[in-house]
Scaffold this motif. Sequence first.
Motif, PDB file in Angstrom:
ATOM      1  N   SER A 145      15.319  34.980 -44.291  1.00 25.52           N
ATOM      2  CA  SER A 145      16.087  34.037 -43.482  1.00 25.52           C
ATOM      3  C   SER A 145      16.447  32.877 -44.404  1.00 25.52           C
ATOM      4  N   THR A 146      16.961  31.832 -43.858  1.00 17.94           N
ATOM      5  CA  THR A 146      17.376  30.710 -44.692  1.00 17.94           C
ATOM      6  C   THR A 146      16.223  30.156 -45.515  1.00 17.94           C
ATOM      7  N   ARG A 147      15.087  29.913 -44.878  1.00 16.97           N
ATOM      8  CA  ARG A 147      13.956  29.302 -45.576  1.00 16.97           C
ATOM      9  C   ARG A 147      12.792  30.234 -45.828  1.00 16.97           C
ATOM     10  N   LEU A 148      12.795  31.412 -45.195  1.00 21.66           N
ATOM     11  CA  LEU A 148      11.598  32.250 -45.181  1.00 21.66           C
ATOM     12  C   LEU A 148      11.813  33.638 -45.759  1.00 21.66           C
ATOM     13  N   ARG A 149      10.734  34.177 -46.299  1.00 16.46           N
ATOM     14  CA  ARG A 149      10.640  35.576 -46.710  1.00 16.46           C
ATOM     15  C   ARG A 149       9.490  36.158 -45.906  1.00 16.46           C
ATOM     16  N   LEU A 150       9.735  37.272 -45.239  1.00 15.03           N
ATOM     17  CA  LEU A 150       8.692  38.008 -44.529  1.00 15.03           C
ATOM     18  C   LEU A 150       8.473  39.283 -45.324  1.00 15.03           C
ATOM     19  N   ARG A 151       7.252  39.490 -45.790  1.00 14.39           N
ATOM     20  CA  ARG A 151       6.947  40.645 -46.636  1.00 14.39           C
ATOM     21  C   ARG A 151       5.614  41.252 -46.223  1.00 14.39           C
TER      22      ARG A 151
ATOM     23  N   GLU B  44       6.298  33.526 -45.737  1.00 19.41           N
ATOM     24  CA  GLU B  44       6.201  32.566 -46.823  1.00 19.41           C
ATOM     25  C   GLU B  44       7.546  31.894 -47.036  1.00 19.41           C
ATOM     26  N   THR B  45       7.522  30.747 -47.702  1.00 15.12           N
ATOM     27  CA  THR B  45       8.772  30.064 -48.002  1.00 15.12           C
ATOM     28  C   THR B  45       9.508  30.831 -49.093  1.00 15.12           C
ATOM     29  N   VAL B  46      10.833  30.843 -49.007  1.00 19.33           N
ATOM     30  CA  VAL B  46      11.630  31.460 -50.071  1.00 19.33           C
ATOM     31  C   VAL B  46      11.432  30.656 -51.352  1.00 19.33           C
ATOM     32  N   GLU B  47      11.569  29.347 -51.222  1.00 14.48           N
ATOM     33  CA  GLU B  47      11.383  28.468 -52.368  1.00 14.48           C
ATOM     34  C   GLU B  47       9.900  28.167 -52.529  1.00 14.48           C
ATOM     35  N   GLY B  48       9.333  28.564 -53.630  1.00 16.13           N
ATOM     36  CA  GLY B  48       7.934  28.296 -53.908  1.00 16.13           C
ATOM     37  C   GLY B  48       6.959  29.346 -53.406  1.00 16.13           C
ATOM     38  N   ARG B  49       7.422  30.227 -52.534  1.00  7.76           N
ATOM     39  CA  ARG B  49       6.605  31.322 -51.990  1.00  7.76           C
ATOM     40  C   ARG B  49       5.261  30.834 -51.447  1.00  7.76           C
ATOM     41  N   ARG B  50       5.293  29.730 -50.690  1.00 10.83           N
ATOM     42  CA  ARG B  50       4.087  29.183 -50.064  1.00 10.83           C
ATOM     43  C   ARG B  50       3.813  29.955 -48.779  1.00 10.83           C
ATOM     44  N   ALA B  51       2.624  30.522 -48.657  1.00 12.33           N
ATOM     45  CA  ALA B  51       2.240  31.285 -47.461  1.00 12.33           C
ATOM     46  C   ALA B  51       2.120  30.343 -46.272  1.00 12.33           C
ATOM     47  N   LEU B  52       2.693  30.783 -45.128  1.00  7.47           N
ATOM     48  CA  LEU B  52       2.711  29.970 -43.911  1.00  7.47           C
ATOM     49  C   LEU B  52       1.966  30.613 -42.750  1.00  7.47           C
ATOM     50  N   GLY B  53       1.899  31.944 -42.735  1.00  3.02           N
ATOM     51  CA  GLY B  53       1.268  32.639 -41.623  1.00  3.02           C
ATOM     52  C   GLY B  53       1.657  34.096 -41.610  1.00  3.02           C
ATOM     53  N   VAL B  54       1.521  34.717 -40.451  1.00  5.62           N
ATOM     54  CA  VAL B  54       1.936  36.112 -40.278  1.00  5.62           C
ATOM     55  C   VAL B  54       2.816  36.211 -39.038  1.00  5.62           C
ATOM     56  N   ALA B  55       3.704  37.188 -39.062  1.00  3.36           N
ATOM     57  CA  ALA B  55       4.569  37.490 -37.919  1.00  3.36           C
ATOM     58  C   ALA B  55       4.430  38.978 -37.646  1.00  3.36           C
ATOM     59  N   LEU B  56       4.480  39.347 -36.379  1.00  4.48           N
ATOM     60  CA  LEU B  56       4.233  40.740 -36.044  1.00  4.48           C
ATOM     61  C   LEU B  56       5.274  41.291 -35.079  1.00  4.48           C
ATOM     62  N   LEU B  57       5.516  42.550 -35.251  1.00  5.21           N
ATOM     63  CA  LEU B  57       6.368  43.348 -34.374  1.00  5.21           C
ATOM     64  C   LEU B  57       5.682  44.705 -34.332  1.00  5.21           C
ATOM     65  N   LYS B  58       4.987  44.978 -33.213  1.00  6.93           N
ATOM     66  CA  LYS B  58       4.128  46.162 -33.191  1.00  6.93           C
ATOM     67  C   LYS B  58       3.921  46.653 -31.766  1.00  6.93           C
ATOM     68  N   PRO B  59       3.486  47.906 -31.620  1.00  9.77           N
ATOM     69  CA  PRO B  59       3.133  48.371 -30.276  1.00  9.77           C
ATOM     70  C   PRO B  59       2.024  47.496 -29.712  1.00  9.77           C
ATOM     71  N   ILE B  60       2.170  47.091 -28.463  1.00  9.78           N
ATOM     72  CA  ILE B  60       1.181  46.208 -27.834  1.00  9.78           C
ATOM     73  C   ILE B  60       0.188  47.061 -27.042  1.00  9.78           C
ATOM     74  N   PRO B  61      -1.101  46.831 -27.239  1.00  7.65           N
ATOM     75  CA  PRO B  61      -2.083  47.623 -26.494  1.00  7.65           C
ATOM     76  C   PRO B  61      -2.099  47.271 -25.007  1.00  7.65           C
ATOM     77  N   ARG B  62      -2.019  48.303 -24.200  1.00  8.29           N
ATOM     78  CA  ARG B  62      -2.111  48.107 -22.744  1.00  8.29           C
ATOM     79  C   ARG B  62      -3.555  47.903 -22.343  1.00  8.29           C
ATOM     80  N   SER B  63      -3.736  47.235 -21.250  1.00  6.71           N
ATOM     81  CA  SER B  63      -5.079  47.097 -20.694  1.00  6.71           C
ATOM     82  C   SER B  63      -5.626  48.491 -20.402  1.00  6.71           C
ATOM     83  N   VAL B  64      -6.909  48.654 -20.588  1.00  2.00           N
ATOM     84  CA  VAL B  64      -7.540  49.965 -20.463  1.00  2.00           C
ATOM     85  C   VAL B  64      -7.216  50.623 -19.131  1.00  2.00           C
ATOM     86  N   ARG B  65      -7.247  49.880 -18.054  1.00  6.12           N
ATOM     87  CA  ARG B  65      -7.029  50.472 -16.732  1.00  6.12           C
ATOM     88  C   ARG B  65      -5.607  51.001 -16.567  1.00  6.12           C
TER      89      ARG B  65
END
Length: 185
Positions: free
Chosen positions: A11-17, A74-95
């Motif tokens: 994105s403009t400021r971020l790299r997701l890897r 992470e930031t594109v400039e400087g590659r400073r780690a900021l956190g994690v982002a997720l896109l994944k199957p969401i676990p359903r409640s057991v019931r």
Amino acid sequence: MTPPDLPTLLSTRLRLRAVTEDDTAFVQDLYARPEVTEFIGTTDWVETTREQSLARIHRYRAAAGRAAGIWLVETVEGRRALGVALLKPIPRSVRLADSRAQAGLAQDTEIGWHLHPDAWGHGYAIEAARALLAHARRRGLTEVVAVTHPRNVASQRVAERIGMTHQGTTDRYYDTTCALFTLTL
């Protein structure tokens, strides 16, 4: 080594890897913070050891799929780690899990973000989420959901800012009551 199905997203400021073992110290610092883990899951927890962080990284790498994954933000400039982002199957409640599977219903896809407190308040979660939404569209997903702890107002604002609609509360996922947001892509 980057999983072949987990592209780097920009994105403009971020790299997701892909998260790698080189990120262990950051992952350990992120999930050792009670203010980060406070609204994740149903119990109070933190992860404070290198071994816990490595296990988390391996779980994250195993989540990679056609449109799914968990990315280091992470930031594109400087590659400073900021956190994690997720896109994944969401676990359903057991019931609910068995009844939905028996009915042939597809598993829902969750979008989410866990940012370091130093990164809060700069719009990084919104920017990372928008990059994930663009990726989801390119991969043919038609809907995503986000769930937050009912008191996690900051994450609820992020969901609204990326165009998601609040659907009230649900106990459909993670065996707990969550605020539910949906977005048709």
